[in-house]
Enzyme design. Structure first.
Site, PDB file in Angstrom:
ATOM      1  N   ARG A   1      -1.713  -6.490  -3.184  1.00 35.04           N
ATOM      2  CA  ARG A   1      -3.030  -5.975  -3.579  1.00 35.04           C
ATOM      3  C   ARG A   1      -3.697  -6.832  -4.655  1.00 35.04           C
ATOM      4  O   ARG A   1      -4.930  -6.922  -4.704  1.00 35.04           O
ATOM      5  CB  ARG A   1      -2.913  -4.504  -3.997  1.00 35.04           C
TER       6      ARG A   1
ATOM      7  N   THR B   1       2.789  -1.145  -9.611  1.00 39.40           N
ATOM      8  CA  THR B   1       2.136  -0.247  -8.646  1.00 39.40           C
ATOM      9  C   THR B   1       0.748   0.176  -9.124  1.00 39.40           C
ATOM     10  O   THR B   1      -0.245   0.060  -8.397  1.00 39.40           O
ATOM     11  CB  THR B   1       3.016   1.002  -8.419  1.00 39.40           C
TER      12      THR B   1
ATOM     13  N   GLU C   1      -5.864  -2.861   3.155  1.00 43.40           N
ATOM     14  CA  GLU C   1      -4.735  -2.837   2.192  1.00 43.40           C
ATOM     15  C   GLU C   1      -4.734  -1.538   1.376  1.00 43.40           C
ATOM     16  O   GLU C   1      -4.359  -1.522   0.199  1.00 43.40           O
ATOM     17  CB  GLU C   1      -4.774  -4.055   1.274  1.00 43.40           C
TER      18      GLU C   1
ATOM     19  N   THR D   1      -7.362   2.068   1.455  1.00 44.53           N
ATOM     20  CA  THR D   1      -8.758   2.296   1.060  1.00 44.53           C
ATOM     21  C   THR D   1      -8.815   2.479  -0.461  1.00 44.53           C
ATOM     22  O   THR D   1      -7.802   2.792  -1.108  1.00 44.53           O
ATOM     23  CB  THR D   1      -9.312   3.583   1.708  1.00 44.53           C
TER      24      THR D   1
HETATM   25  N1  CAA Z   1       7.244   1.284  -4.613  1.00 46.31           N
HETATM   26  C1  CAA Z   1       8.447   1.860  -4.286  1.00 46.31           C
HETATM   27  N2  CAA Z   1       8.562   3.106  -3.774  1.00 46.31           N
HETATM   28  C2  CAA Z   1       7.416   3.798  -3.587  1.00 46.31           C
HETATM   29  C3  CAA Z   1       6.142   3.277  -3.885  1.00 46.31           C
HETATM   30  C4  CAA Z   1       6.092   1.976  -4.426  1.00 46.31           C
HETATM   31  N3  CAA Z   1       4.922   1.408  -4.757  1.00 46.31           N
HETATM   32  N4  CAA Z   1       5.210   4.183  -3.577  1.00 46.31           N
HETATM   33  C5  CAA Z   1       5.842   5.259  -3.096  1.00 46.31           C
HETATM   34  N5  CAA Z   1       7.183   5.024  -3.116  1.00 46.31           N
HETATM   35  C6  CAA Z   1       8.240   5.957  -2.707  1.00 46.31           C
HETATM   36  C7  CAA Z   1       8.145   7.264  -3.483  1.00 46.31           C
HETATM   37  O1  CAA Z   1       8.836   7.178  -4.713  1.00 46.31           O
HETATM   38  C8  CAA Z   1       8.819   8.229  -2.525  1.00 46.31           C
HETATM   39  O2  CAA Z   1      10.220   8.025  -2.643  1.00 46.31           O
HETATM   40  P1  CAA Z   1      11.311   9.217  -2.326  1.00 46.31           P
HETATM   41  O3  CAA Z   1      11.281   9.483  -0.876  1.00 46.31           O
HETATM   42  O4  CAA Z   1      12.610   8.620  -2.785  1.00 46.31           O
HETATM   43  O5  CAA Z   1      10.874  10.405  -3.125  1.00 46.31           O
HETATM   44  C9  CAA Z   1       8.401   7.704  -1.173  1.00 46.31           C
HETATM   45  O6  CAA Z   1       8.065   6.324  -1.357  1.00 46.31           O
HETATM   46  C10 CAA Z   1       7.219   8.439  -0.575  1.00 46.31           C
HETATM   47  O7  CAA Z   1       6.143   8.353  -1.487  1.00 46.31           O
HETATM   48  P2  CAA Z   1       4.889   9.336  -1.417  1.00 46.31           P
HETATM   49  O8  CAA Z   1       5.379  10.744  -1.372  1.00 46.31           O
HETATM   50  O9  CAA Z   1       3.938   8.944  -2.489  1.00 46.31           O
HETATM   51  O10 CAA Z   1       4.305   8.975   0.042  1.00 46.31           O
HETATM   52  P3  CAA Z   1       3.021   9.500   0.824  1.00 46.31           P
HETATM   53  O11 CAA Z   1       3.393   9.739   2.235  1.00 46.31           O
HETATM   54  O12 CAA Z   1       2.356  10.611   0.050  1.00 46.31           O
HETATM   55  O13 CAA Z   1       2.038   8.210   0.841  1.00 46.31           O
HETATM   56  C11 CAA Z   1       0.465   6.614   0.001  1.00 46.31           C
HETATM   57  C12 CAA Z   1       1.684   7.509  -0.271  1.00 46.31           C
HETATM   58  C13 CAA Z   1       0.169   5.936  -1.330  1.00 46.31           C
HETATM   59  C14 CAA Z   1      -0.758   7.383   0.430  1.00 46.31           C
HETATM   60  C15 CAA Z   1       0.863   5.562   1.047  1.00 46.31           C
HETATM   61  O14 CAA Z   1       1.033   6.128   2.306  1.00 46.31           O
HETATM   62  C16 CAA Z   1      -0.165   4.415   1.149  1.00 46.31           C
HETATM   63  O15 CAA Z   1      -0.139   3.478   0.349  1.00 46.31           O
HETATM   64  N6  CAA Z   1      -1.056   4.474   2.139  1.00 46.31           N
HETATM   65  C17 CAA Z   1      -2.007   3.345   2.370  1.00 46.31           C
HETATM   66  C18 CAA Z   1      -1.461   2.416   3.394  1.00 46.31           C
HETATM   67  C19 CAA Z   1      -2.071   1.066   3.316  1.00 46.31           C
HETATM   68  O16 CAA Z   1      -2.339   0.535   2.242  1.00 46.31           O
HETATM   69  N7  CAA Z   1      -2.275   0.457   4.460  1.00 46.31           N
HETATM   70  C20 CAA Z   1      -2.792  -0.880   4.515  1.00 46.31           C
HETATM   71  C21 CAA Z   1      -2.361  -1.564   5.766  1.00 46.31           C
HETATM   72  S1  CAA Z   1      -2.233  -3.300   5.563  1.00 46.31           S
HETATM   73  C22 CAA Z   1      -3.761  -3.947   5.715  1.00 46.31           C
HETATM   74  O17 CAA Z   1      -4.770  -3.304   5.712  1.00 46.31           O
HETATM   75  C23 CAA Z   1      -3.747  -5.416   5.675  1.00 46.31           C
HETATM   76  C24 CAA Z   1      -4.577  -6.200   6.541  1.00 46.31           C
HETATM   77  O18 CAA Z   1      -4.618  -6.103   7.746  1.00 46.31           O
HETATM   78  C25 CAA Z   1      -5.300  -7.307   5.890  1.00 46.31           C
END
Ligand code: CAA
Length: 379
Positions: free
Chosen positions: A243, A313, A363, A365
């Site tokens: 990011r 993060t 990456e 929203t």
């Molecule tokens: N580092 C390590 N672990 C992490 C973490 C991080 N940054 N973020 C979350 N976790 C862990 C949490 O600690 C949790 O662990 P446990 O199971 O041990 O408790 C687990 O992951 C689940 O975390 P959440 O409960 O927070 O998960 P969630 O289902 O609520 O989702 C979210 C969180 C932030 C919304 C995530 O789904 C997300 O980032 N979504 C966006 C996806 C994204 O960015 N997509 C982009 C696609 S790529 C792209 O666009 C590129 C391109 O083509 C150019």
């Protein structure tokens, strides 16, 4: 003390990428945008600079750049073409899960080959029903003997049709949601890999964005990264890293728009004097400059934390979000400074504005970035 001075080596890197972008990308940027054409030639030439695989450590044939150095390069690319910056950057994004969680043996097997030429990687996470909500993915991976069989369709994949190596996220146990996901390296030539239609996009049109379909795709079990079932965390750690770079490209777009607005304001006369002497315009330019500089510092801070081996993060979400919002605001204001001319395709401003918009969407929203920031503040 905090020192914001780049080293001589980093200044040389910035100059190298700036000249490369001016020489190789600027002359064709409008054409690639108009024709929605991906240019492999630019990839070939960027490879010759030694920077294409900059994210990969030197021991595996890469450039061994730090995250901050990657951001310096990304800003220069973004300043010339958001689409090209995106597809060169998506190579790093596709390789990052592998760098984070691949075994040394698998890295030795796949990375030197990838880095030996102008190849691209792609990051296959998003699906039709799993964009922001990664845990809802439907792609599956099933162990059969010494192999995994992958099925599913990934959507909006940058470099989808041109990559030779994919990092692919698929669930081994869908009922476990995020705890059931694993990540696999999949060479594009593996039987069963195919591509959907190229997306017709508003901006960043030089990038090849499309569906990638995996139908009974078999990969050796050793191509699974990490321990297995840790794919969600690998994806999140990858995005923490990437990011800042995406933010840097957004800073580049915003900077280019600001520079174009400043140049125009000095030349364009209305009411008997240049726009640059009208206070309303001066204040707009000043606001734009404040945002660009603040966004760059946030990007550098997120990258610097990563380079110190610290979790970033919150900071990378702040950087990506602020830089993406900045790119949208600054390009919109730059179009406004140019008035009717800004709206016309004869000037690059309207392209900057269209390219900037994607920075609030991909990456994660900017709503998701705010969620990540809030989660980090409140946990
Ligand atoms: N580092 C390590 N672990 C992490 C973490 C991080 N940054 N973020 C979350 N976790 C862990 C949490 O600690 C949790 O662990 P446990 O199971 O041990 O408790 C687990 O992951 C689940 O975390 P959440 O409960 O927070 O998960 P969630 O289902 O609520 O989702 C979210 C969180 C932030 C919304 C995530 O789904 C997300 O980032 N979504 C966006 C996806 C994204 O960015 N997509 C982009 C696609 S790529 C792209 O666009 C590129 C391109 O083509 C150019």
């Amino acid at each position: 003390m905090v020192d914001f001075t780049l080293t001589e080596e980093q200044e040389r890197l910035r100059e190298l990428v700036r000249k490369f972008a001016q020489r190789e990308i600027a002359p064709v940027a409008a054409e690639l945008d108009r024709e929605q054409r991906f240019s492999q030639e630019i990839v070939d030439k960027y490879y010759e600079t030694g920077l294409l695989h900059g994210v990969v450590p030197e021991e595996y044939g890469g450039g061994g750049l730090s995250s901050l150095e990657g951001c310096i390069a990304a800003e220069e690319l973004g300043a010339v073409c958001g689409g090209v910056a995106s597809y060169l950057g998506a190579n790093s994004l596709g390789l990052t899960p592998f760098l984070i969680a691949g075994s040394p043996e698998l890295k030795k097997e796949l990375l030197p080959k990838h880095c030996a030429g102008p190849s691209l990687a792609a990051f296959c996470l998003t699906e039709a029903e799993a964009g922001s909500d990664v845990a809802s993915m439907r792609s599956t991976a099933k162990r059969v003997g010494d192999e995994y069989v992958i099925n599913g369709t990934k959507q909006f994949i940058t470099n989808g049709g041109v990559a030779s190596l994919y990092s692919v996220f698929a669930s081994e146990q869908p009922e476990l949601r995020h705890k059931g996901i694993s990540c696999f390296m999949v060479p594009a030539k593996t039987p069963g890999v195919s591509h959907g239609k190229k997306e017709d996009k508003m901006g960043q049109r030089a990038a090849d964005t499309r569906e990638v379909i995996f139908q009974d795709v078999r990969v050796p079990a050793r191509f699974r990264l990490g321990e297995g079932l840790d794919g969600f965390k690998i994806a999140m750690m990858t995005l923490d890293e990437s990011r800042a770079g995406v933010g840097a490209a957004a800073v580049g777009i915003a900077r280019a728009a600001l520079e174009a607005a400043v140049t125009y304001a000095k030349e364009r006369k209305q009411f008997g004097k240049p726009l640059a002497q009208q206070q309303a315009i001066q204040f707009m330019l000043a606001d734009m400059a404040m945002k660009v500089e603040a966004a760059r510092l946030l990007v550098w801070r997120a990258a610097h934390l990563h380079d110190q081996g610290l979790r970033n993060t919150k900071e990378s979400a702040i950087a990506k979000c602020f830089a993406g919002d900045t790119a949208m605001q600054v390009t919109t204001d730059a179009v406004q400074v140019l008035g009717g001319y800004g709206y016309m395709k004869d000037y690059p401003l309207e392209k900057y504005m269209r390219d900037a918009k994607l920075h609030q969407i991909y990456e994660g929203t900017n709503q998701i970035q705010r969620l990540v920031i809030a989660n980090e503040l409140l946990r």
